[in-house]
Motif scaffolding. Structure first.
Motif, PDB file in Angstrom:
ATOM      1  N   PRO A 137       0.836  -1.201   0.000  1.00 17.86           N
ATOM      2  CA  PRO A 137       0.000   0.000   0.000  1.00 17.86           C
ATOM      3  C   PRO A 137       0.874   1.257   0.000  1.00 17.86           C
ATOM      4  O   PRO A 137       1.849   1.353   0.742  1.00 17.86           O
ATOM      5  CB  PRO A 137      -0.799  -0.128   1.299  1.00 17.86           C
ATOM      6  N   ALA A 138       0.537   2.223  -0.845  1.00 19.17           N
ATOM      7  CA  ALA A 138       1.342   3.434  -0.981  1.00 19.17           C
ATOM      8  C   ALA A 138       1.145   4.345   0.225  1.00 19.17           C
ATOM      9  O   ALA A 138       0.033   4.482   0.744  1.00 19.17           O
ATOM     10  CB  ALA A 138       0.960   4.169  -2.262  1.00 19.17           C
ATOM     11  N   ASP A 139       2.222   4.979   0.652  1.00 19.94           N
ATOM     12  CA  ASP A 139       2.140   5.913   1.776  1.00 19.94           C
ATOM     13  C   ASP A 139       1.355   7.162   1.379  1.00 19.94           C
ATOM     14  O   ASP A 139       1.442   7.631   0.239  1.00 19.94           O
ATOM     15  CB  ASP A 139       3.537   6.346   2.226  1.00 19.94           C
ATOM     16  N   GLY A 140       0.606   7.695   2.343  1.00 21.22           N
ATOM     17  CA  GLY A 140      -0.090   8.946   2.117  1.00 21.22           C
ATOM     18  C   GLY A 140      -1.554   8.772   1.785  1.00 21.22           C
ATOM     19  O   GLY A 140      -2.124   7.679   1.887  1.00 21.22           O
ATOM     20  N   ALA A 151     -20.358   6.681  -8.619  1.00 19.98           N
ATOM     21  CA  ALA A 151     -19.061   6.329  -9.182  1.00 19.98           C
ATOM     22  C   ALA A 151     -17.934   6.771  -8.257  1.00 19.98           C
ATOM     23  O   ALA A 151     -16.946   6.056  -8.071  1.00 19.98           O
ATOM     24  CB  ALA A 151     -18.895   6.976 -10.560  1.00 19.98           C
ATOM     25  N   LYS A 152     -18.108   7.945  -7.671  1.00 22.78           N
ATOM     26  CA  LYS A 152     -17.073   8.452  -6.763  1.00 22.78           C
ATOM     27  C   LYS A 152     -16.969   7.565  -5.524  1.00 22.78           C
ATOM     28  O   LYS A 152     -15.870   7.302  -5.029  1.00 22.78           O
ATOM     29  CB  LYS A 152     -17.389   9.888  -6.358  1.00 22.78           C
ATOM     30  N   GLU A 153     -18.094   7.079  -5.047  1.00 26.65           N
ATOM     31  CA  GLU A 153     -18.080   6.195  -3.877  1.00 26.65           C
ATOM     32  C   GLU A 153     -17.302   4.919  -4.173  1.00 26.65           C
ATOM     33  O   GLU A 153     -16.514   4.446  -3.341  1.00 26.65           O
ATOM     34  CB  GLU A 153     -19.516   5.862  -3.462  1.00 26.65           C
ATOM     35  N   LEU A 154     -17.489   4.349  -5.356  1.00 25.37           N
ATOM     36  CA  LEU A 154     -16.757   3.145  -5.745  1.00 25.37           C
ATOM     37  C   LEU A 154     -15.256   3.426  -5.826  1.00 25.37           C
ATOM     38  O   LEU A 154     -14.438   2.628  -5.370  1.00 25.37           O
ATOM     39  CB  LEU A 154     -17.263   2.638  -7.096  1.00 25.37           C
ATOM     40  N   ALA A 155     -14.898   4.555  -6.423  1.00 24.82           N
ATOM     41  CA  ALA A 155     -13.484   4.895  -6.579  1.00 24.82           C
ATOM     42  C   ALA A 155     -12.825   5.173  -5.230  1.00 24.82           C
ATOM     43  O   ALA A 155     -11.671   4.797  -5.007  1.00 24.82           O
ATOM     44  CB  ALA A 155     -13.340   6.108  -7.496  1.00 24.82           C
ATOM     45  N   LEU A 156     -13.539   5.813  -4.333  1.00 20.53           N
ATOM     46  CA  LEU A 156     -12.997   6.071  -3.003  1.00 20.53           C
ATOM     47  C   LEU A 156     -12.777   4.763  -2.243  1.00 20.53           C
ATOM     48  O   LEU A 156     -11.778   4.603  -1.536  1.00 20.53           O
ATOM     49  CB  LEU A 156     -13.937   6.997  -2.213  1.00 20.53           C
ATOM     50  N   ALA A 157     -13.713   3.826  -2.401  1.00 19.11           N
ATOM     51  CA  ALA A 157     -13.565   2.527  -1.744  1.00 19.11           C
ATOM     52  C   ALA A 157     -12.344   1.793  -2.286  1.00 19.11           C
ATOM     53  O   ALA A 157     -11.589   1.173  -1.526  1.00 19.11           O
ATOM     54  CB  ALA A 157     -14.829   1.691  -1.956  1.00 19.11           C
ATOM     55  N   LEU A 158     -12.136   1.872  -3.610  1.00 16.09           N
ATOM     56  CA  LEU A 158     -10.953   1.260  -4.203  1.00 16.09           C
ATOM     57  C   LEU A 158      -9.683   1.912  -3.664  1.00 16.09           C
ATOM     58  O   LEU A 158      -8.746   1.233  -3.247  1.00 16.09           O
ATOM     59  CB  LEU A 158     -11.009   1.393  -5.724  1.00 16.09           C
ATOM     60  N   ALA A 159      -9.648   3.228  -3.679  1.00 18.64           N
ATOM     61  CA  ALA A 159      -8.452   3.962  -3.260  1.00 18.64           C
ATOM     62  C   ALA A 159      -8.061   3.637  -1.826  1.00 18.64           C
ATOM     63  O   ALA A 159      -6.878   3.492  -1.509  1.00 18.64           O
ATOM     64  CB  ALA A 159      -8.682   5.467  -3.422  1.00 18.64           C
ATOM     65  N   GLY A 165      -2.959   5.917   4.009  1.00 17.73           N
ATOM     66  CA  GLY A 165      -3.694   7.054   4.555  1.00 17.73           C
ATOM     67  C   GLY A 165      -5.177   6.984   4.257  1.00 17.73           C
ATOM     68  O   GLY A 165      -5.791   5.921   4.329  1.00 17.73           O
ATOM     69  N   ARG A 166      -5.742   8.126   3.871  1.00 18.89           N
ATOM     70  CA  ARG A 166      -7.181   8.223   3.646  1.00 18.89           C
ATOM     71  C   ARG A 166      -7.495   8.473   2.176  1.00 18.89           C
ATOM     72  O   ARG A 166      -6.711   9.113   1.472  1.00 18.89           O
ATOM     73  CB  ARG A 166      -7.756   9.376   4.469  1.00 18.89           C
ATOM     74  N   ALA A 167      -8.644   7.974   1.747  1.00 19.95           N
ATOM     75  CA  ALA A 167      -9.177   8.288   0.425  1.00 19.95           C
ATOM     76  C   ALA A 167     -10.124   9.463   0.606  1.00 19.95           C
ATOM     77  O   ALA A 167     -11.102   9.367   1.354  1.00 19.95           O
ATOM     78  CB  ALA A 167      -9.910   7.084  -0.153  1.00 19.95           C
ATOM     79  N   LEU A 168      -9.847  10.573  -0.070  1.00 15.59           N
ATOM     80  CA  LEU A 168     -10.568  11.817   0.179  1.00 15.59           C
ATOM     81  C   LEU A 168     -11.288  12.315  -1.074  1.00 15.59           C
ATOM     82  O   LEU A 168     -10.758  12.247  -2.187  1.00 15.59           O
ATOM     83  CB  LEU A 168      -9.594  12.897   0.664  1.00 15.59           C
ATOM     84  N   ASP A 169     -12.491  12.826  -0.870  1.00 18.16           N
ATOM     85  CA  ASP A 169     -13.310  13.385  -1.937  1.00 18.16           C
ATOM     86  C   ASP A 169     -12.816  14.794  -2.250  1.00 18.16           C
ATOM     87  O   ASP A 169     -12.925  15.701  -1.426  1.00 18.16           O
ATOM     88  CB  ASP A 169     -14.772  13.415  -1.479  1.00 18.16           C
ATOM     89  N   ALA A 170     -12.265  14.977  -3.443  1.00 16.70           N
ATOM     90  CA  ALA A 170     -11.675  16.260  -3.825  1.00 16.70           C
ATOM     91  C   ALA A 170     -12.586  17.109  -4.696  1.00 16.70           C
ATOM     92  O   ALA A 170     -12.136  18.047  -5.349  1.00 16.70           O
ATOM     93  CB  ALA A 170     -10.349  16.023  -4.542  1.00 16.70           C
ATOM     94  N   GLY A 198       4.646  11.254  -2.013  1.00 16.45           N
ATOM     95  CA  GLY A 198       3.203  11.076  -1.976  1.00 16.45           C
ATOM     96  C   GLY A 198       2.569  12.342  -1.440  1.00 16.45           C
ATOM     97  O   GLY A 198       3.242  13.365  -1.282  1.00 16.45           O
ATOM     98  N   VAL A 199       1.288  12.271  -1.142  1.00 15.49           N
ATOM     99  CA  VAL A 199       0.561  13.439  -0.642  1.00 15.49           C
ATOM    100  C   VAL A 199      -0.134  13.085   0.657  1.00 15.49           C
ATOM    101  O   VAL A 199      -0.753  12.018   0.764  1.00 15.49           O
ATOM    102  CB  VAL A 199      -0.475  13.924  -1.670  1.00 15.49           C
ATOM    103  N   GLU A 200      -0.046  13.964   1.634  1.00 18.95           N
ATOM    104  CA  GLU A 200      -0.781  13.801   2.890  1.00 18.95           C
ATOM    105  C   GLU A 200      -1.506  15.107   3.186  1.00 18.95           C
ATOM    106  O   GLU A 200      -0.886  16.168   3.252  1.00 18.95           O
ATOM    107  CB  GLU A 200       0.159  13.461   4.043  1.00 18.95           C
TER     108      GLU A 200
END
Length: 205
Positions: A137-140, A151-159, A165-170, A198-200
């Motif tokens: 798993p990638a850091d951040g 669709a966004k909910e599915l992508a956030l669950a994947l991420a 870290g966290r999967a965030l809705d941008a 990475g990004v945090e």
């Protein structure tokens, strides 16, 4: 979740597919070459198929091909994808002696992909490097944007399954312009400091 990773034989696509298999998802590695897809899929205990066959029956399609192939690939899969949500992860970059720059096009690849498909397109994972995902798993954090809530909910669950870290809705899909441009910044950092940046995101509850 059944996920088709189009471009799953490439470095990023295969690393992502591996992490998703480990998370328990039903993953199909897609490629223009069905035999290559099957061989690469077998390496990570996933199925492999030609792109058209890979996307049929999927709950989410990850468009993980290189930037210059993203739009032609999406266009070739319009019928096969149908209404299945698509996650766009590519960033169009310009390389020069002075550094890496975002594309001159005002629209993101994700927005241009949305113009081709009838399915909802979301964008994300632009801060994740193939080399990082290949190790685990990638850091951040991971940022995802899109206009379709489902669709966004599915992508956030994947991420969330492939990062520490966290999967965030941008926000809306238009934010993909910033997310894709951020890839240029990260590549420049990696070149300058010889790392895997990475990004945090801080300051959120």
């Amino acid at each position: 979740m059944r996920i088709a990773v189009v471009g799953g034989t490439g470095d990023f696509g295969l690393a992502l597919a591996r992490r998703l298999v480990e998370a328990g998802d039903d993953v199909v590695v897609g490629s223009r070459d069905a035999e290559r897809a099957a061989a690469k899929g077998a390496e990570i205990s996933a199925a492999g198929a030609a792109n058209d066959d890979a996307v049929r029956g999927a709950e989410l399609v990850v468009l993980a091909v290189k930037a210059d192939a993203a739009l032609p690939t999406a266009e070739s899969l319009v019928a096969a994808i149908g209404s299945t949500p698509v996650l766009s992860v590519a960033s169009e970059l310009r390389f020069s002696k002075t550094g890496v720059f975002p594309t001159d096009d005002a629209r993101s690849i994700a927005e241009r992909t949305q113009e081709l498909l009838s399915a909802p397109v979301v964008a994300g994972l632009h801060s994740l490097a193939a080399a990082s995902l290949a190790q685990g798993p990638a850091d951040g954090d991971a940022l995802v944007c899109g206009d379709d809530a489902g669709a966004k909910e599915l992508a956030l669950a994947l991420a969330a399954k492939v990062i520490t870290g966290r999967a965030l809705d941008a926000g809306p899909l238009a934010s993909a312009r910033a997310l894709e441009g951020m890839t240029a910044v990260i590549v420049n950092l990696n070149k300058r400091y010889r790392g895997h940046a990475g990004v945090e995101i801080t300051g959120l509850p």
